[in-house]
Design a protein around this motif. Structure first.
Motif, mmCIF file in Angstrom:
data_model
loop_
_atom_site.group_PDB
_atom_site.id
_atom_site.type_symbol
_atom_site.label_atom_id
_atom_site.label_comp_id
_atom_site.label_asym_id
_atom_site.label_seq_id
_atom_site.Cartn_x
_atom_site.Cartn_y
_atom_site.Cartn_z
ATOM 1 N N GLU A 137 52.290 -6.220 -13.920
ATOM 2 C CA GLU A 137 52.397 -6.687 -15.304
ATOM 3 C C GLU A 137 53.360 -7.857 -15.410
ATOM 4 O O GLU A 137 54.536 -7.742 -15.057
ATOM 5 N N GLN A 138 52.886 -8.982 -15.906
ATOM 6 C CA GLN A 138 53.761 -10.131 -16.107
ATOM 7 C C GLN A 138 54.578 -10.000 -17.392
ATOM 8 O O GLN A 138 55.686 -10.518 -17.496
ATOM 9 N N ASN A 139 54.014 -9.299 -18.372
ATOM 10 C CA ASN A 139 54.688 -9.125 -19.656
ATOM 11 C C ASN A 139 55.650 -7.946 -19.597
ATOM 12 O O ASN A 139 55.226 -6.806 -19.465
#
Length: 275
Positions: A137-139
């Motif tokens: 997950e980048q967020n």
């Protein structure tokens, strides 16, 4: 008709009769073979479905069907290490239980609540799981965080008594309020949070079920030794309401097997006793 012609006619007749006899014998043999073949099929027993490749129902699964799991998990984790201590309203911790003897502090970057301690052996697996989830997950809003890990006896007592007050305010009697509260907040000494083997993640609300974190956990938690401790379809067995946010460490191979068998911890412990 001359004598020679009569002789030839007799020979032809004999040949004809021999041919007819041969045909009748062959026909009789064919009929006998056909009858035998038909009767043989009727007496033939059906093949075992397990050897014919046919699907086997869950009712046919026995302990002998347990898959062979590897000794090492993701990242070199010990897949054989396990903690199957059963704690619930009917099975309290012993009076001499050491609540704080094996705890470690969880680094701040993994915490989004007030509590920050966990069993040190469990943390090795939990940290690996959280790091793996975050890598997908980048967020940061979709990252796993530990909300509520280990709770002391007194903390659990306070939470339980607060829940009892809520039930009393809702109009229940004292006995009814205590029983109803215990399905939401376990009595002190009977909660998995008292062991340090479990943790709530991110947010202790039903909305967690609709998050990317929950989806990832359902698919991957077993690879790190964790199981959804209070499933929706096991409430009558666990005695606790469905908690999509609460996960318990049991060990990698145990978690995989529980997932395969669709068992909660109460069922699995009993299954191992009878295995």
């Amino acid at each position: 008709m001359t004598r020679e012609q009569r002789r030839k006619a007799i020979i032809k007749r004999r040949i004809f009769l021999c041919c007819c006899a041969a045909i009748l014998i062959a026909l009789a043999a064919l009929i006998a073979f056909t009858v035998k073949a038909v009767l043989g099929k009727k007496e033939e027993k059906p093949k075992d479905s397990s050897s014919s490749g046919a699907p086997v129902s869950s009712e046919d699964v026995s302990s002998d069907d347990t898959p062979s799991y590897p000794d090492t998990g993701i990242g070199g984790l010990d897949a054989k290490f396990e903690i199957l201590t059963l704690v619930n309203d009917k099975t309290p911790l012993p009076d001499n239980y050491d609540y704080e003897g094996n705890l470690t502090t969880i680094p701040t970057k993994y915490i989004n609540g007030m509590l920050n301690q966990i069993d040190k052996d469990v943390w090795t697996y939990m940290q690996a799981m959280i790091d793996a989830q975050r890598a997908t997950e980048q967020n940061p809003k979709n990252w796993l965080y530990v909300r509520s890990p280990y709770r002391s006896y007194n903390t659990q007592k306070m939470l339980y008594e607060n829940q009892v007050k809520r039930e009393l305010n809702a109009g229940l009697s004292q006995a009814e309020a205590e029983d109803k509260a215990a399905t939401v907040v376990t009595r002190p000494g009977r909660s998995e949070h008292n062991t340090g083997f479990s943790a709530d993640f991110n947010i202790a609300e039903d909305s967690f079920e609709s998050t990317p974190m929950f989806t990832w956990m359902q698919e991957n938690a077993a690879e790190y030794g964790f199981v959804l401790r209070f499933p929706k379809d096991k409430q009558d067995i666990t005695g606790i309401i469905y908690e999509s946010w609460h996960y318990r460490f049991v060990g990698i191979n145990n978690a995989k097997e529980m997932k395969r068998l669709n068992m909660c911890l109460e069922e699995y412990v009993e299954y191992l006793k009878n295995k």
